[in-house]
Structure formats: structure tokens, C-alpha cells
Design a protein around this motif. Sequence first.
Motif, short mmCIF file in Angstrom:
data_model
loop_
_atom_site.label_atom_id
_atom_site.label_comp_id
_atom_site.label_asym_id
_atom_site.label_seq_id
_atom_site.Cartn_x
_atom_site.Cartn_y
_atom_site.Cartn_z
N ARG A 139 -30.86 25.01 28.15
CA ARG A 139 -29.39 25.00 28.24
C ARG A 139 -28.85 23.59 28.40
NH1 ARG A 139 -29.13 28.30 32.13
NH2 ARG A 139 -28.58 26.92 33.86
N ARG A 140 -29.60 22.74 29.10
CA ARG A 140 -29.13 21.38 29.37
C ARG A 140 -29.68 20.35 28.38
NH1 ARG A 140 -28.45 20.31 35.78
NH2 ARG A 140 -27.39 22.24 36.30
N THR A 141 -30.44 20.80 27.40
CA THR A 141 -31.13 19.85 26.53
C THR A 141 -30.65 19.88 25.10
OG1 THR A 141 -33.11 19.93 27.91
CG2 THR A 141 -33.39 19.15 25.67
N LEU A 142 -30.42 21.07 24.53
CA LEU A 142 -30.05 21.15 23.13
C LEU A 142 -28.81 20.32 22.85
CD1 LEU A 142 -30.58 24.95 22.46
CD2 LEU A 142 -32.06 23.08 21.78
N GLY A 143 -28.81 19.60 21.75
CA GLY A 143 -27.64 18.80 21.42
C GLY A 143 -27.98 17.73 20.42
N PRO A 144 -27.04 16.85 20.13
CA PRO A 144 -27.26 15.79 19.15
C PRO A 144 -28.47 14.95 19.47
CG PRO A 144 -24.96 15.88 19.79
CD PRO A 144 -25.69 16.80 20.70
N ASP A 145 -28.74 14.74 20.77
CA ASP A 145 -29.88 13.93 21.17
C ASP A 145 -30.97 14.78 21.78
OD1 ASP A 145 -28.59 11.61 20.36
OD2 ASP A 145 -27.51 11.48 22.24
N GLY A 146 -30.97 16.06 21.49
CA GLY A 146 -31.92 16.96 22.12
C GLY A 146 -33.36 16.61 21.82
N VAL A 166 -13.94 17.46 28.90
CA VAL A 166 -13.11 16.35 28.41
C VAL A 166 -13.92 15.06 28.40
CG1 VAL A 166 -11.09 14.91 28.92
CG2 VAL A 166 -10.94 17.41 29.12
N ALA A 167 -14.64 14.81 29.49
CA ALA A 167 -15.46 13.59 29.57
C ALA A 167 -16.55 13.59 28.50
CB ALA A 167 -16.08 13.47 30.96
N ALA A 168 -17.11 14.76 28.21
CA ALA A 168 -18.17 14.84 27.21
C ALA A 168 -17.64 14.54 25.81
CB ALA A 168 -18.81 16.23 27.25
N VAL A 169 -16.44 15.03 25.49
CA VAL A 169 -15.85 14.73 24.17
C VAL A 169 -15.66 13.22 24.03
CG1 VAL A 169 -13.85 15.07 22.68
CG2 VAL A 169 -14.75 16.99 24.01
N ILE A 170 -15.22 12.57 25.10
CA ILE A 170 -15.05 11.11 25.07
C ILE A 170 -16.40 10.43 24.91
CG2 ILE A 170 -14.41 9.13 26.50
CD1 ILE A 170 -12.11 10.85 27.58
N ALA A 171 -17.38 10.87 25.70
CA ALA A 171 -18.71 10.25 25.62
C ALA A 171 -19.33 10.43 24.25
CB ALA A 171 -19.63 10.85 26.70
N GLN A 172 -19.05 11.56 23.61
CA GLN A 172 -19.60 11.84 22.27
C GLN A 172 -18.74 11.23 21.17
OE1 GLN A 172 -22.51 13.19 21.94
NE2 GLN A 172 -22.76 15.11 23.03
N LEU A 196 -21.06 21.73 17.95
CA LEU A 196 -21.99 22.04 19.04
C LEU A 196 -21.23 22.47 20.29
CD1 LEU A 196 -24.80 22.07 20.36
CD2 LEU A 196 -24.47 19.67 20.90
N LEU A 197 -20.09 21.83 20.55
CA LEU A 197 -19.28 22.21 21.69
C LEU A 197 -18.83 23.67 21.56
CD1 LEU A 197 -17.63 21.69 24.25
CD2 LEU A 197 -15.85 20.66 22.83
N VAL A 232 -22.30 19.14 26.86
CA VAL A 232 -22.11 18.31 28.05
C VAL A 232 -23.42 17.65 28.46
CG1 VAL A 232 -21.49 18.35 30.50
CG2 VAL A 232 -20.11 19.61 28.85
N ALA A 233 -24.51 18.42 28.39
CA ALA A 233 -25.81 17.86 28.76
C ALA A 233 -26.20 16.69 27.86
CB ALA A 233 -26.89 18.95 28.69
N ALA A 234 -25.88 16.82 26.56
CA ALA A 234 -26.19 15.72 25.64
C ALA A 234 -25.39 14.47 25.99
CB ALA A 234 -25.90 16.15 24.20
N ALA A 235 -24.12 14.65 26.36
CA ALA A 235 -23.30 13.50 26.77
C ALA A 235 -23.84 12.90 28.06
CB ALA A 235 -21.85 13.94 26.97
#
Length: 545
Positions: free
Chosen positions: A388-395, A284-290, A297-298, A306-309
Motif C-alpha cells: 500500500r505504501r510502495t506502489l507508485g511512480p518510484d515503486g 495536496v502535498a503529494a501532488v506538489i511533490a509529484q 495513480l492518485l 502519497v507514499a511515492a511522494a
Amino acid sequence: MTGTVITFYSYKGGVGRSFTLANTAVLLARWGYRVLVVDWDLEAPGLHLYFAPHLTESPKSGVVDIAQEYLAGVRTPGTHEVRVRVDGVLDLIAAGGAEDGRLDPTYSRRMQGLDWEDLYRRGFAAHLEEYREQWIAKYDFVLIDSRTGVSDIASICTAQLPDRLVVVFTANDQNLNDVVDVAHMADRARDRLPYDRPRHQVMPVLSRLDNRMEYERAETWQKKCAEVVTPLFRNWLVKSVTPEQMLRHVTIPYISYWSFGELLPVLEEQAPSSDQISFALETVAAVIAQQFDRTDLLRDNRDAYVAAARARRRKFDLDLLVSSPRTLWRTGTELITELKLLGLKTDRSVSGDPEILDQAGDIAEHLCLVVAGELSRWQLTEAERFVRRTLGPDGAQRQMFCLLTRGTDRELLPGFLRGLRHLEFDPDIRPVRVARELHDLIKATPAPETEPDQEALRGAEAALREVPEQLPYAGRVALVEETVRGMAGALDDGDMELLRDRSADLLLLSKPHRDGPGVAAPARLRGDVRALLARIERRITAFTD
């Protein structure tokens, strides 16, 4: 960049709205965002109870005082925030003054005496806008806890103030019958306001779903809830993601342990597994942060999302972590020394225990794998965890590199490592060249050229500063003393290559040892280290001048 105001709303009470908001706020603060929480549930306030053990002081005022100050003629927004002692910036504006968890004795009388319609006729809406502007200039996220039902107060929190809504509900018809209508009512009320704000984006959060004991019934209700709240997803959910998929990600499970009192499980479950309540709260916090974005991606990789957030505003202790097998321990030490000389904050990674990896935070922005022939299983664990903790919009901000001994077959690497940037090195030659290449890739600028002698001196300085106060055993003391004398002799002879080698030896001997209390470094050794440091610092200064 201005902050975002998000109201947490529920049509009925007892659904875990304040619980969800409080824990979300703590997570966002820990991830590096500046957060303000405002308790606007004036008839049943409770946010101050969640944060009570962590407040720097008891609230002296709150939302009720904002309204009463306006009635008294105050037209300049005041300061009503109290700092919450958690990692990061988290402030609270309570409903009113409180002491020892209890609201001020006059609170109820003052709250019930407020006529919100009259306040708005007097221009209170514009006054609230000034507060809002102040808040979004100071904070990244303002989370408002709204009262339940349909009322003047709820309209302030759902129509005027927020940019987005989080609607918390439980799996029963009392909640489902009105959850969508309330969001539409908020939009209609918003349209009548003289403020230019877009239509709401609404995230429904299904709370307190008991899917452990009553799995089949939980599945039935999960699908029913997804069908009902589908309209709330239309203006923000990525088309390839179904409402049911999204709702599953933002469903807060019922865990009886956390149903007693006002608790913050995110402070206790630091690295939650998928069956813990903090796992869902992180989502939930990650959706808000993003900003309600990248939900595809979620769906594909929740951990990466979550890692990206978490990493969006993350400050890392180190630039690079070097993971090397024990067969290349010396090479890894030399590489770390060279990277430090180039100005990169570098250290050796943990290894050997997957549980340690799971518990440890991400202390470095980038990871370098030093590979001889094949990847060790410990390095594979580190690499998989990093991905696992890196891939994402800001990976792209975080990179992983493979440093391969000449002759290593790249096709033997795991598939996810074959496409990485591979650098080759000869383990018998000091890794000066590859250190410079790594620096240039990480910093995106060439490393400054330095005199070889100066590099050797700076390496010796760094190694001497790493000599610990405690060594693991007496034999290690003798080895350190011999190495320091060897460095002094190399400096006397002007043999910079030997000084490099002895510095690398000293770094290796200075690594911390876990077994036993250790032996204190004798005074003569500390004196020799200080004296040699002084000589080297004078030589470095001479180079600089």
C-alpha cells in the motif's frame, strides 16, 4: 536540479489559504524536501504565527525589508530566512520583523509607504529575479503566501515569481465567480513579463467543505465547484482522470477543532485516517511533490501516490526488514546475520499487532517474507501495508521478496505475492546462499567473495556487539554466559561452523524483552564479551592484512 516556486492564492480571505500552505510545507519538509515559505500577504501577514512555537529565533526582517533595502541602494540579495524546527529543512521569510508573535511596531508604516509601481520602474523586478534564482538553487520548493484579490502585490506572487499556482477557495459564489478568471489574468500578466516561463499549471483546492453534517448540500456544491474549475485542470490533469475525481482528492474538509488559532494538525496527526484533515493535506502535498504528475495513480491508489511522494527523497534506516514466523525464528536470525556480514543493514520486523504496524514508519527500504507452508496473518498484514505504501511512480526502488521453504505451494500465497521473486531455502541449512542472492538483488551488484572463516568471525563480532546492558531475567544471563564461553571454545578449536551456530544463538538471546525492568549484565559477562571481541578483531585484522 532547480527548485519549484508555487504561489498559494485566494481571491477572498478566510478560506484557509495560509493554513493549507503552512501544513503543506511541514509535510514536504518531513518527507525530505528542502522547503522555503515566504509570507507575501503583506497587508494581513500571519505565517509567522503558524510557525512561532517552532522557530529557532524571531524573524528580524522579511519581505518588506527586501523592498526597502532595494530603495536604499542594496543590489545584492540578502538573507532573511529563519529556520523552523521540524523534521527536515524548512525556512521562513516573514512579512517583516516580529517578536513574541507581533510584527515590528514600524511594520505598518513601512509597508504602507511602499509604492510597488515605482519599485518596478526602478528595476525591482530584476532584483526579485536574483532572489528567485537564489531560492530555487537552495530549496526544492518555495511556497509563497499571496495576498487576496487583484493588486500589484498579488501580481508579483501570481505572475512573476511562481512556476505553478495553488488556488484555495470555498464553496460559495463569491469565490467561484472569479477563481478561474484570476488564473487567466495571471497568465496574461505573465505574458507581458520579459521572462521565459510557460503558462501556469493551477491546482484548485476546495477548502473548508463541511461534508459531515451537511452531506447532501456538500455533494451538490462539490459537483458545482468541479464544473466551474474544470478549465484549470486542462493543461496538467491526466485525460483519464475527471476534474471531479481530482477535486475530491484535494478537498480540505471543515473540522471545527482546527478552526481555532494557527495550528499545524500534520504535527499531531502523524498517521491520519481518511476522515482527518491531515489526510487531505497529505494529498495536496503529494501532488506538489509529484510536480502535478501521475494523477492517474492518485485516482487508482491514493495511499500509493502519497507514499511515492514521501519516499521520493526518503532515506531509510535499514536496507531490509526480515519477517519470519516464530516457527522459523532461528532461520530468520541466521539470515539477518548473513546479510549483515554482506554489508546490508538488516533487522527483524515487528509482528503480532496491526496497530503497531499502522503507527510505525517505514524504517526499511525492502521487505523479505520468510514463509513456511503458508503466510502468517501477521506477515500478510505487513505485506499488504508495504504494498500500500510502495506502489507508485518510484515503486521499483522498493522491493518485496518471498523466501520459501522447499515444498511450499506458491499457489497458496495471496495473489499479489505470486508474481514476486521467490527464493527457496532449506531451513536445516544455514541460509548463506539465499542471503547472497538477496544482497545481489537489492544492490544490483554481486557480493564480494570472502573467506568462510572471515565470515564466521564477522558474524561472531556482530553478535557480541548486540549483547545488551540489560537482560530480561537471571536465567537469560546464565544462557548468554554459556553461549559466550561456547564461542570462545569454538574459536580455540578453530571450529568455525560451531562459532557460526553459537553466534546465531547469541543473537537470539540478545533480542530485547518488553516485560519487566530486566537484570543488569554482570561485570564478568561484560568482561568476557570484551575479551572475546578483542580476540576476534585481531583475527579479522590478520585476515585483512
